[in-house]
Design a protein around this motif. Structure first.
Motif, PDB file in Angstrom:
ATOM      1  N   VAL A  87       0.759  -1.140  -0.080  1.00 23.90           N
ATOM      2  CA  VAL A  87      -0.019  -0.098  -0.147  1.00 23.90           C
ATOM      3  C   VAL A  87       0.897   1.124  -0.063  1.00 23.90           C
ATOM      4  CG1 VAL A  87      -1.657   1.327   1.394  1.00 23.90           C
ATOM      5  CG2 VAL A  87      -1.926  -1.098   1.165  1.00 23.90           C
ATOM      6  N   CYS A  88       1.701   1.307   0.836  1.00 25.28           N
ATOM      7  CA  CYS A  88       2.673   2.508   0.842  1.00 25.28           C
ATOM      8  C   CYS A  88       3.548   2.645  -0.333  1.00 25.28           C
ATOM      9  CB  CYS A  88       3.487   2.350   2.271  1.00 25.28           C
ATOM     10  SG  CYS A  88       2.686   2.579   3.642  1.00 25.28           S
ATOM     11  N   ALA A  89       4.269   1.611  -0.909  1.00 27.05           N
ATOM     12  CA  ALA A  89       4.827   1.639  -2.031  1.00 27.05           C
ATOM     13  C   ALA A  89       4.008   2.174  -3.335  1.00 27.05           C
ATOM     14  CB  ALA A  89       5.523   0.296  -2.421  1.00 27.05           C
ATOM     15  N   ALA A  90       2.625   1.616  -3.646  1.00 33.48           N
ATOM     16  CA  ALA A  90       1.845   2.186  -4.464  1.00 33.48           C
ATOM     17  C   ALA A  90       1.786   3.636  -4.295  1.00 33.48           C
ATOM     18  CB  ALA A  90       0.357   1.418  -4.446  1.00 33.48           C
ATOM     19  N   LEU A  91       1.370   4.231  -3.210  1.00 29.91           N
ATOM     20  CA  LEU A  91       1.193   5.568  -2.805  1.00 29.91           C
ATOM     21  C   LEU A  91       2.286   6.427  -3.171  1.00 29.91           C
ATOM     22  CD1 LEU A  91      -0.939   5.333   0.463  1.00 29.91           C
ATOM     23  CD2 LEU A  91      -1.930   5.537  -1.852  1.00 29.91           C
ATOM     24  N   ALA A  92       3.602   5.873  -2.760  1.00 29.77           N
ATOM     25  CA  ALA A  92       4.777   6.697  -3.070  1.00 29.77           C
ATOM     26  C   ALA A  92       5.473   6.631  -4.347  1.00 29.77           C
ATOM     27  CB  ALA A  92       5.862   6.308  -2.015  1.00 29.77           C
ATOM     28  N   LEU A  96       5.858   9.706  -8.057  1.00 31.56           N
ATOM     29  CA  LEU A  96       7.152   9.809  -8.688  1.00 31.56           C
ATOM     30  C   LEU A  96       7.097   9.313 -10.116  1.00 31.56           C
ATOM     31  CD1 LEU A  96       9.150   7.950  -5.612  1.00 31.56           C
ATOM     32  CD2 LEU A  96       9.383  10.210  -6.296  1.00 31.56           C
ATOM     33  N   SER A  97       6.139   8.504 -10.458  1.00 34.53           N
ATOM     34  CA  SER A  97       5.912   8.218 -11.905  1.00 34.53           C
ATOM     35  C   SER A  97       5.232   9.063 -12.596  1.00 34.53           C
ATOM     36  CB  SER A  97       5.202   6.896 -11.864  1.00 34.53           C
ATOM     37  OG  SER A  97       5.014   6.496 -13.087  1.00 34.53           O
ATOM     38  N   PHE A 107      15.765  11.992  -4.830  1.00 33.57           N
ATOM     39  CA  PHE A 107      15.092  10.926  -3.854  1.00 33.57           C
ATOM     40  C   PHE A 107      15.078   9.517  -4.477  1.00 33.57           C
ATOM     41  CE2 PHE A 107      10.926   9.000  -2.715  1.00 33.57           C
ATOM     42  CZ  PHE A 107      11.111   9.109  -1.274  1.00 33.57           C
ATOM     43  N   LEU A 108      15.185   9.251  -5.727  1.00 37.84           N
ATOM     44  CA  LEU A 108      15.305   7.745  -5.994  1.00 37.84           C
ATOM     45  C   LEU A 108      16.477   7.211  -5.919  1.00 37.84           C
ATOM     46  CD1 LEU A 108      13.254   7.731  -9.558  1.00 37.84           C
ATOM     47  CD2 LEU A 108      12.607   6.712  -7.371  1.00 37.84           C
ATOM     48  N   MET A 162       4.974   1.465 -12.725  1.00 41.33           N
ATOM     49  CA  MET A 162       3.876   2.167 -13.113  1.00 41.33           C
ATOM     50  C   MET A 162       4.362   3.224 -14.388  1.00 41.33           C
ATOM     51  SD  MET A 162       2.444   3.665  -9.428  1.00 41.33           S
ATOM     52  CE  MET A 162       1.654   2.655  -8.544  1.00 41.33           C
ATOM     53  N   ASP A 163       5.787   3.262 -14.691  1.00 39.08           N
ATOM     54  CA  ASP A 163       6.163   3.956 -15.612  1.00 39.08           C
ATOM     55  C   ASP A 163       5.786   3.370 -17.036  1.00 39.08           C
ATOM     56  OD1 ASP A 163       7.229   5.769 -14.156  1.00 39.08           O
ATOM     57  OD2 ASP A 163       9.348   4.878 -14.185  1.00 39.08           O
ATOM     58  N   GLY A 164       5.277   2.084 -17.047  1.00 34.78           N
ATOM     59  CA  GLY A 164       4.886   1.348 -18.273  1.00 34.78           C
ATOM     60  C   GLY A 164       3.469   1.520 -18.550  1.00 34.78           C
TER      61      GLY A 164
END
Length: 279
Positions: A87-92, A96-97, A107-108, A162-164
């Protein structure tokens, strides 16, 4: 000349096959030892045929104190931390994407650096912090630290997936009145299903096999996960219950195998955009 080249190619292929078989044997022998020793009444460190087949090793470990309570603790710790991590990874990863900023790259890079930090290097200050905030020897505190330790790499993975997803799909949804939150839930996450599956499996497996973190943060024996309780099979003066250890290892590996089987189709499914941005 042609025969010489063909002979060389055949020799190289044969050498490659032999090398691959040797590597496969190096991985297969420990697994073979686990299976055979679990059924052997007099198991030892050798890979050998069992001296008679028996299920006594499983009977000895399938108790609340030895197996079921530690496995339940592992499922609570790793399952809760995995959900929190995803959940936190998706929100973060979403901002960024989707949103460009000069701070994205630093940050990355910071996230990438955080993934290379050994967990042992930060456990002393983490232990002191947990003592101060009364999170030591608590399941929720261990879940929080598990999630925090896996989050950097999870964010990195999720962002790349998500970049894809073409941004045009979200722009079409925004035109129809959807918010960024709705586009994330209804467009981006469904199309990054394989990415979510990869992050889920990776996070769960890394937490499931972690011995050091729960060993340091949990003090009560009844709260110890299976990754720590497996140490009980190693007795004093080098005495090890090899048969019971092998049987426990099979039971201990079952949840990870089941998790992979359940989402294996998602791992190989791809994004299946299928012309959604054409026309």
């Amino acid at each position: 000349m042609a025969r010489t080249l063909a002979a060389r190619r055949t020799g190289r292929r044969l050498a490659a096959d032999v090398g691959l078989l040797a590597v496969a044997a190096a991985f297969a022998l420990p697994l073979l030892w686990v299976v055979l020793s679990a059924l052997d009444p007099r198991a030892d460190l050798r890979v050998k045929a069992p001296d008679g087949l028996t299920l006594d090793n499983f009977d000895a470990i399938l108790t609340d104190d030895v197996t079921f309570t530690p496995l339940l603790n592992s499922l609570l710790l790793c399952g809760g931390a995995t959900v929190l991590t995803v959940v936190c990874a998706a929100l973060a990863a979403y901002p960024l994407s989707r949103f460009r900023s000069r701070l994205n790259r630093p940050f990355l890079l910071t996230i990438l650096f955080a993934t290379s930090l050994p967990i042992t290097a930060i456990m002393v200050p983490v232990y002191a912090l947990f003592v101060r905030v009364n999170l030591i020897d608590t399941m929720q505190g261990t879940i929080f630290f598990f999630a925090a330790s896996q989050l950097p790499f999870a964010v990195w993975l999720m962002k790349n997936f998500m970049d894809g997803v073409p941004k045009e799909l979200e722009e079409a949804a925004w035109t129809d009145g959807a918010s960024s939150w709705q586009s994330l839930l209804r467009i981006v996450l469904p199309l990054t299903g394989p990415g979510v599956s990869v992050v889920t499996v990776f996070s769960f497996v890394m937490m499931w096999g972690n011995f050091f973190v729960p060993f340091m943060l949990l003090l009560t024996p009844d709260r110890m996960p299976a990754s720590v309780s497996i140490n009980e099979f190693f007795g004093n003066r080098g005495m090890v219950a090899y048969g019971q250890l092998a049987a426990f290892s099979i039971v201990y590996s079952t949840p990870v195998i089941l998790l992979y089987v359940l989402i294996a189709r998602r791992l190989g499914g791809g994004f299946a955009l299928g012309g959604a941005v054409k026309g």
